[in-house]
Structure formats: structure tokens, C-alpha cells
Design a protein around this motif. Sequence first.
Motif, PDB file in Angstrom:
ATOM      1  N   ILE A 202      19.274 -18.369  24.897  1.00 11.65           N
ATOM      2  CA  ILE A 202      18.898 -17.715  23.644  1.00 11.65           C
ATOM      3  C   ILE A 202      17.575 -18.273  23.136  1.00 11.65           C
ATOM      4  O   ILE A 202      16.746 -17.549  22.577  1.00 11.65           O
ATOM      5  CB  ILE A 202      20.009 -17.916  22.585  1.00 11.65           C
ATOM      6  CG1 ILE A 202      21.287 -17.199  23.043  1.00 11.65           C
ATOM      7  CG2 ILE A 202      19.555 -17.391  21.226  1.00 11.65           C
ATOM      8  CD1 ILE A 202      22.456 -17.404  22.116  1.00 11.65           C
ATOM      9  N   LYS A 203      17.366 -19.563  23.356  1.00 15.78           N
ATOM     10  CA  LYS A 203      16.130 -20.206  22.915  1.00 15.78           C
ATOM     11  C   LYS A 203      14.914 -19.568  23.583  1.00 15.78           C
ATOM     12  O   LYS A 203      13.898 -19.298  22.926  1.00 15.78           O
ATOM     13  CB  LYS A 203      16.178 -21.700  23.220  1.00 15.78           C
ATOM     14  CG  LYS A 203      14.944 -22.457  22.740  1.00 15.78           C
ATOM     15  CD  LYS A 203      15.055 -23.939  23.067  1.00 15.78           C
ATOM     16  CE  LYS A 203      13.794 -24.683  22.603  1.00 15.78           C
ATOM     17  NZ  LYS A 203      13.863 -26.134  22.929  1.00 15.78           N
ATOM     18  N   ASP A 204      15.014 -19.310  24.896  1.00  8.05           N
ATOM     19  CA  ASP A 204      13.902 -18.677  25.618  1.00  8.05           C
ATOM     20  C   ASP A 204      13.642 -17.271  25.090  1.00  8.05           C
ATOM     21  O   ASP A 204      12.493 -16.862  24.911  1.00  8.05           O
ATOM     22  CB  ASP A 204      14.211 -18.613  27.118  1.00  8.05           C
ATOM     23  CG  ASP A 204      13.993 -19.943  27.806  1.00  8.05           C
ATOM     24  OD1 ASP A 204      13.344 -20.827  27.199  1.00  8.05           O
ATOM     25  OD2 ASP A 204      14.478 -20.106  28.937  1.00  8.05           O
ATOM     26  N   VAL A 205      14.709 -16.523  24.856  1.00  8.30           N
ATOM     27  CA  VAL A 205      14.563 -15.158  24.342  1.00  8.30           C
ATOM     28  C   VAL A 205      13.936 -15.198  22.954  1.00  8.30           C
ATOM     29  O   VAL A 205      13.064 -14.376  22.637  1.00  8.30           O
ATOM     30  CB  VAL A 205      15.930 -14.444  24.299  1.00  8.30           C
ATOM     31  CG1 VAL A 205      15.780 -13.052  23.705  1.00  8.30           C
ATOM     32  CG2 VAL A 205      16.536 -14.356  25.696  1.00  8.30           C
ATOM     33  N   TRP A 206      14.356 -16.131  22.140  1.00  2.88           N
ATOM     34  CA  TRP A 206      13.822 -16.258  20.787  1.00  2.88           C
ATOM     35  C   TRP A 206      12.340 -16.631  20.805  1.00  2.88           C
ATOM     36  O   TRP A 206      11.540 -16.093  20.035  1.00  2.88           O
ATOM     37  CB  TRP A 206      14.623 -17.287  19.998  1.00  2.88           C
ATOM     38  CG  TRP A 206      14.106 -17.509  18.608  1.00  2.88           C
ATOM     39  CD1 TRP A 206      13.282 -18.505  18.181  1.00  2.88           C
ATOM     40  CD2 TRP A 206      14.347 -16.678  17.472  1.00  2.88           C
ATOM     41  NE1 TRP A 206      12.996 -18.371  16.844  1.00  2.88           N
ATOM     42  CE2 TRP A 206      13.639 -17.255  16.380  1.00  2.88           C
ATOM     43  CE3 TRP A 206      15.093 -15.520  17.261  1.00  2.88           C
ATOM     44  CZ2 TRP A 206      13.670 -16.690  15.101  1.00  2.88           C
ATOM     45  CZ3 TRP A 206      15.115 -14.971  15.992  1.00  2.88           C
ATOM     46  CH2 TRP A 206      14.409 -15.545  14.937  1.00  2.88           C
ATOM     47  N   ASN A 207      11.972 -17.548  21.688  1.00  3.84           N
ATOM     48  CA  ASN A 207      10.592 -18.042  21.732  1.00  3.84           C
ATOM     49  C   ASN A 207       9.627 -17.037  22.356  1.00  3.84           C
ATOM     50  O   ASN A 207       8.449 -16.989  21.983  1.00  3.84           O
ATOM     51  CB  ASN A 207      10.521 -19.356  22.514  1.00  3.84           C
ATOM     52  CG  ASN A 207      11.172 -20.505  21.761  1.00  3.84           C
ATOM     53  OD1 ASN A 207      11.239 -20.494  20.533  1.00  3.84           O
ATOM     54  ND2 ASN A 207      11.664 -21.496  22.492  1.00  3.84           N
ATOM     55  N   LYS A 208      10.117 -16.229  23.297  1.00  4.99           N
ATOM     56  CA  LYS A 208       9.221 -15.342  24.035  1.00  4.99           C
ATOM     57  C   LYS A 208       9.016 -13.988  23.341  1.00  4.99           C
ATOM     58  O   LYS A 208       8.060 -13.282  23.653  1.00  4.99           O
ATOM     59  CB  LYS A 208       9.755 -15.114  25.446  1.00  4.99           C
ATOM     60  CG  LYS A 208       9.631 -16.354  26.333  1.00  4.99           C
ATOM     61  CD  LYS A 208      10.047 -16.058  27.756  1.00  4.99           C
ATOM     62  CE  LYS A 208       9.802 -17.264  28.646  1.00  4.99           C
ATOM     63  NZ  LYS A 208      10.141 -17.002  30.063  1.00  4.99           N
ATOM     64  N   ILE A 209       9.917 -13.637  22.443  1.00  2.00           N
ATOM     65  CA  ILE A 209       9.809 -12.339  21.773  1.00  2.00           C
ATOM     66  C   ILE A 209       9.664 -12.568  20.267  1.00  2.00           C
ATOM     67  O   ILE A 209      10.483 -13.260  19.666  1.00  2.00           O
ATOM     68  CB  ILE A 209      11.037 -11.456  22.069  1.00  2.00           C
ATOM     69  CG1 ILE A 209      11.108 -11.162  23.580  1.00  2.00           C
ATOM     70  CG2 ILE A 209      10.982 -10.152  21.282  1.00  2.00           C
ATOM     71  CD1 ILE A 209      12.295 -10.335  23.997  1.00  2.00           C
ATOM     72  N   PRO A 210       8.645 -11.982  19.634  1.00  3.75           N
ATOM     73  CA  PRO A 210       8.407 -12.179  18.190  1.00  3.75           C
ATOM     74  C   PRO A 210       9.369 -11.356  17.344  1.00  3.75           C
ATOM     75  O   PRO A 210       9.003 -10.322  16.771  1.00  3.75           O
ATOM     76  CB  PRO A 210       6.961 -11.712  18.015  1.00  3.75           C
ATOM     77  CG  PRO A 210       6.779 -10.670  19.065  1.00  3.75           C
ATOM     78  CD  PRO A 210       7.610 -11.125  20.242  1.00  3.75           C
ATOM     79  N   TRP A 211      10.607 -11.820  17.211  1.00  2.00           N
ATOM     80  CA  TRP A 211      11.663 -11.024  16.593  1.00  2.00           C
ATOM     81  C   TRP A 211      11.370 -10.661  15.144  1.00  2.00           C
ATOM     82  O   TRP A 211      11.538  -9.500  14.741  1.00  2.00           O
ATOM     83  CB  TRP A 211      13.002 -11.761  16.698  1.00  2.00           C
ATOM     84  CG  TRP A 211      13.503 -11.835  18.100  1.00  2.00           C
ATOM     85  CD1 TRP A 211      13.426 -12.911  18.951  1.00  2.00           C
ATOM     86  CD2 TRP A 211      14.115 -10.779  18.840  1.00  2.00           C
ATOM     87  NE1 TRP A 211      13.965 -12.595  20.177  1.00  2.00           N
ATOM     88  CE2 TRP A 211      14.412 -11.287  20.137  1.00  2.00           C
ATOM     89  CE3 TRP A 211      14.465  -9.463  18.548  1.00  2.00           C
ATOM     90  CZ2 TRP A 211      15.023 -10.528  21.123  1.00  2.00           C
ATOM     91  CZ3 TRP A 211      15.073  -8.701  19.529  1.00  2.00           C
ATOM     92  CH2 TRP A 211      15.345  -9.220  20.797  1.00  2.00           C
ATOM     93  N   LEU A 212      10.975 -11.614  14.355  1.00  2.00           N
ATOM     94  CA  LEU A 212      10.775 -11.339  12.932  1.00  2.00           C
ATOM     95  C   LEU A 212       9.643 -10.344  12.713  1.00  2.00           C
ATOM     96  O   LEU A 212       9.801  -9.327  12.012  1.00  2.00           O
ATOM     97  CB  LEU A 212      10.501 -12.639  12.179  1.00  2.00           C
ATOM     98  CG  LEU A 212      11.651 -13.654  12.171  1.00  2.00           C
ATOM     99  CD1 LEU A 212      11.245 -14.918  11.422  1.00  2.00           C
ATOM    100  CD2 LEU A 212      12.897 -13.034  11.536  1.00  2.00           C
ATOM    101  N   THR A 213       8.507 -10.616  13.334  1.00  2.45           N
ATOM    102  CA  THR A 213       7.372  -9.684  13.219  1.00  2.45           C
ATOM    103  C   THR A 213       7.715  -8.340  13.836  1.00  2.45           C
ATOM    104  O   THR A 213       7.387  -7.283  13.287  1.00  2.45           O
ATOM    105  CB  THR A 213       6.133 -10.270  13.905  1.00  2.45           C
ATOM    106  OG1 THR A 213       5.842 -11.554  13.358  1.00  2.45           O
ATOM    107  CG2 THR A 213       4.934  -9.354  13.742  1.00  2.45           C
TER     108      THR A 213
END
Length: 471
Positions: A202-213
Amino acid sequence: MLNNTKQQTAYIFYSIIVIIVLRFILTGLIPLLDKTESRYSEIARLMYETQDWVVLQIDYGVPFWAKPPLSTWLSANSFSMFGVNEIAARLPYFLVCLILVFILGKFVKQAGKSFYLPAFILLTTPEFLLHAGVVSTDAVLCLSITLIMISFWKSIENEKRSFWNYLFFIAIALGLLSKGPIVLVLTAPPLFIWLIIQKISIKDVWNKIPWLTGILITIAIALPWYLLAENRSPGFLDYFIVGEHFKRFVVSGWEGDLYGSGHKQPLGMIWVFLLVFSFPWIQFVLIRLWKERKTILKNKWVSFLVLWLLWTPIFFTISKNILHTYTLPVTIPVALLMVHYWHEFKNKKLLFILGSIFPFLVIIATCVVAFGDDKLLEDLNTDKYIVEKLIENEPNTPIYYWGKKSYSSRFYSSGDIKIIKEASIDSISNSNDNFIMLIRHNKIKNVPEEFLEKMVRIDSIKRTSAFKFEK
């Protein structure tokens, strides 16, 4: 013939050119057919005429809640540039399919594959070729799903952020505006399952994709229309979200459909549609996957494509209201898997022969339509020809349609045709010295005999007759 790479490349290239040209010719040769094509074209014509770009209309003042506006916006804008006609109605979807072909070509070329190969596979796949110039919401949905899946793959595989990371969220917004939340239903589960299978944290997915923006981008693009549509046409969200996205798929012959009837099919029929309308490439892919079944999950790219391919038919297996068009998004992973395994198929000649069957039939159909008897076109499921002849020969005579107007009659009369029912016969006949009434052949029995005797049949096609009333 086709014994070496150079000959194969030439065959692929020239086949693509011929298919694209002939498919474009067909966009102008074939009239808009009832119900689907004429319906969406008429909705776009109404948008163009009324300049109401928020609330879609199925008739003047009657809202159409079944679909979001993106596809209608495309056709309506095309009308503003090229006039109201078949080619203008279909051109956006023809271009969307060409854009899809181009995107896949560029994508596989980066991996050292042939730029033209995915185009050949897609343009020889019946479902994709049929949609390359058909007025519907499915082509834009297919583009949205493709962009979501490819941009997600690019985002996970690359360490640095790029436009792909943000395109993922733009594509979601396009999907929401083209078909609605179903775009998330068809993409989120296979992506989630793939992440689990490949043990991507999940950490990799969170870091690689700008979810909030990214979520803010999606909201900024898609949400305003939904809010405006509900504000101007209360009841839209309930019908569209609950009815179209739940009841349509679980209630057999859903009776809440305001604009038609459910397409009731046996459970699992989606797999039959997939095998028939993705012939022959789906068969080759399934054979190859069976041979590679022990190593599929070990290959990140193959497992990604397999989940993309299988999820849509799995999801629609439980649906009781389906169309073959639901398999269109699956043609993309089928094409990409064919490109991946292309070098492992020894008998390329067989691939080319079977792949060329459907386009060859299209070529024959094009020639028959272009050079054959005009009666062939008049017998199609459209009122175009009878309406155009009536308008030309009886320019000042009011035209009515018995019971319910066809979408094609509305489109080709620019909305001038009105409805006549038994209750309104006397008032219409008293207020007009003469008028014309179009009647479906299977509805003639419903017209009062004493009134029908006062009319003269002046024209007839396969499904519809025109009667004239004169005092």
C-alpha cells in the motif's frame, strides 16, 4: 505469401489503411438505425438545437436520465462543425477508436513491439470494428478504461512521477462523464486483485500515485455536471445511480427503464458474446494462456492483462440485462496479449487468414451497399428514406407518427414529426385540411378502421407505411 517479416508488416500496414478507409465510407453510407444509434443521435441533435448542454433530452422538454453527457457533447459539437447528418453523428466515435489504436501502438512500441500490430488486431476484431463509427456511449467508455488501466500500470512501474500519474484521474473523470460509476466497477477490482497477487505494498501505491491531488482533479472535472443536472432536473441522480447502476444489472427485464426495455439474456451470455465478437483473437489468447497457465501469475504484465480481460465478463455473468457491446473494453487486453505472445505463434499465416475474415465481410457489405439496389438500404431498421421522401414531395404537409415516433423519424425530420393517438384523431383531422400519418405495419391493426378508410397509402417501406388524409 506472408512467409517473412517484411511481407507480414506490409500486409498489416495495408490492411489497416483499407479497413480504416472502408469503415469511414460506411459511416456515410449506412443510415442511422433504430433504436440505439438514432436515439443517441437525436439526443445530440436536440442538444445542438436547444443549446442545453446540461440536461440531455429524449424529446423536447423530456429529460434523458440514462446516460452522462460526454458522448452527446461530442456528437452535438460535431453537428455544429459539420451539420446534422450521419457522418457528423458518427465521426467522434470513429476518431475515438483511431485514438485508441494510436495509443496502443505508441505503448507497445516503447516495449519494442510493432506499432501497427495492435491496430491490425483491433480493427479485425468484430466488436471493435463495429464500434469504430457507431453512435453510442461504449467507445468513449472503452477509451476511459484503457487510459485508466495503462496509466495505472505506468504509474506503478515507473519510479518518477509523470503525466501518466495524473492521466489516471483524468481518465476516471472521463469515464464518469461517459458512462458513470460503472467505470470504477470495471477497473478498480482487477487493479486491486493485481496489487494483492503481485504483493505490491500500500505504501508503494500511495507514494507512486498522487491520490489527494488526483481525486481533486477527478472531482473538479466530473462533479459539476452531476450537480447541475440534478439541480435542473430533480430525480436524475436517483434514477441514474440506483436504476441504471443497480436495478438494470440485477432485475431481470427491469421495468423501471424509462427509455426502452431491459435486454434480458440468459446468465453467462456475456461469455458467448465475448467468444463471438472477439473472434478469432480471444480464442488464440485463451489457448496461449492455457499453455502458460502455470506461469501467468509470475509475469506482472500478463497477470495484469488477464485480470483486465476476465473481470468484465465475470462481473456481467450475473447480470440479466446485457448487450454484446459490454465486451468492447475487453478487446483492448485481448489485443495487448496477442501482441505479447505474437512471436510465439508459429503459423502467422493462419492468424492473418482468420483475422481477415470479418473485415473481408465488411468489404463485401460495403460494395453491396455502395453499388447494390437502393431497396437494400430502405429495408434496414430506419425511417430515413420514407421521411426524406415525404418532406421532399409534401413539403408543407404535417406529418404524424401513430402511437410512438421512431428515433430515426425524429432525427431525419429535425424533430418536426408529431405523435397521433386514437384520442387525438378527431382534433387533428378537424384542424388540418390534409396530413400524413406514418404507421408501423405491426401497428396498423390498432388504428380505427373507420379512420383508416379515409386515408390513402402513398408510400411504404419494409416496416412503415405512409398514409395521407385529405378532407
